[in-house]
Each structure stands twice: as structure tokens, then as C-alpha cells.
Scaffold this motif. Structure first.
Motif, short mmCIF file in Angstrom:
data_model
loop_
_atom_site.label_atom_id
_atom_site.label_comp_id
_atom_site.label_asym_id
_atom_site.label_seq_id
_atom_site.Cartn_x
_atom_site.Cartn_y
_atom_site.Cartn_z
N VAL A 15 22.09 56.99 13.67
CA VAL A 15 21.40 56.16 14.66
C VAL A 15 21.48 56.80 16.04
N MET A 16 22.63 57.37 16.38
CA MET A 16 22.76 58.04 17.67
C MET A 16 21.79 59.22 17.76
N MET A 17 21.72 60.01 16.70
CA MET A 17 20.81 61.16 16.70
C MET A 17 19.35 60.71 16.70
N LEU A 18 19.05 59.58 16.10
CA LEU A 18 17.70 59.04 16.12
C LEU A 18 17.29 58.69 17.55
N LYS A 19 18.22 58.12 18.31
CA LYS A 19 17.92 57.78 19.70
C LYS A 19 17.83 59.02 20.58
N VAL A 20 18.69 60.01 20.32
CA VAL A 20 18.71 61.21 21.14
C VAL A 20 17.44 62.04 20.94
N THR A 21 17.04 62.23 19.68
CA THR A 21 15.90 63.10 19.39
C THR A 21 14.57 62.37 19.38
N GLY A 22 14.57 61.07 19.44
CA GLY A 22 13.33 60.31 19.39
C GLY A 22 12.74 60.24 17.98
N GLY A 23 13.52 60.57 16.99
CA GLY A 23 13.07 60.45 15.61
C GLY A 23 12.49 61.72 15.03
N ARG A 24 12.38 62.77 15.83
CA ARG A 24 11.84 64.03 15.31
C ARG A 24 12.72 65.18 15.71
N PRO A 25 12.84 66.20 14.97
CA PRO A 25 12.53 66.35 13.56
C PRO A 25 13.55 65.62 12.68
N LEU A 26 13.13 65.22 11.52
CA LEU A 26 13.95 64.38 10.65
C LEU A 26 15.25 65.07 10.23
N PHE A 27 15.21 66.40 10.02
CA PHE A 27 16.42 67.12 9.62
C PHE A 27 17.51 66.99 10.68
N LEU A 28 17.16 67.07 11.95
CA LEU A 28 18.16 66.95 13.02
C LEU A 28 18.72 65.53 13.13
N VAL A 29 18.00 64.57 12.61
CA VAL A 29 18.47 63.19 12.65
C VAL A 29 19.45 62.92 11.51
N LEU A 30 19.13 63.38 10.31
CA LEU A 30 19.93 63.04 9.13
C LEU A 30 21.12 63.98 8.90
#
Length: 86
Positions: A46-61
Motif C-alpha cells: 500500500v505504501m508503494m502504491l501511494k508512492v508510485t501512483g500505481g505504476r509500474p505494477l512490478f515496483l508496487v508488488l
């Protein structure tokens, strides 16, 4: 029944008394590993989702999976040895 025969009847194959042999990965250890690793995985994702804005998916998961897996492995390794009260 004599005392020696009685003590042999309560021993497990590994030599410890019943209920004290904890030399494996049991359900309790799995529960604790999941209890601590899943919130780490979700929180980091969730933190990475907020930081990256949801893109790219690999950096989020990926960071959440790596850190959650590391916490799981650490707890699994810590509970693998068990204890012996004999």
C-alpha cells in the motif's frame, strides 16, 4: 508396571516426553509467520502504491512480497529449531 516401563511408554520416538518435542514446523509456527508477514506485505504494498501512483505494477508488488517473504522466512527459521526440555 514398574517405573522404567512407565517412563518408556510416555516417551516419543525422538526421546522427549510427550508434548515437549517441538522439532518441526507446526501449525502454530505457520500461524505466527503469517500473522506477522501478511501485514508487512500489505503495508509495504500500500505504501508503494501511494508512492508510485500505481505504476509500474512490478515496483508496487515486489518490495512487499520480498519483505513479507523475508519476515515469514525469519519466523520460520526461528521456530524450526524448537526446544527440548529433557
Amino acid at each position: 508396571m514398574d517405573e522404567a516401563a512407565e517412563s518408556r511408554s510416555t516417551e516419543t520416538p525422538t526421546g522427549g516426553a510427550e508434548g515437549t518435542d517441538r522439532r518441526g514446523f507446526d501449525r502454530t509456527a505457520l500461524g505466527y509467520a503469517l500473522l506477522f508477514s501478511v501485514p508487512v506485505w500489505v503495508g509495504v504494498t500500500v505504501m508503494m502504491l501511494k508512492v508510485t501512483g500505481g505504476r509500474p505494477l512490478f515496483l508496487v508488488l515486489a518490495p512487499g512480497l520480498v519483505l513479507g517473504g523475508a519476515v515469514f522466512a525469519l519466523i520460520a527459521a526461528a521456530t524450526r529449531g524448537g526446544y527440548d526440555t529433557a
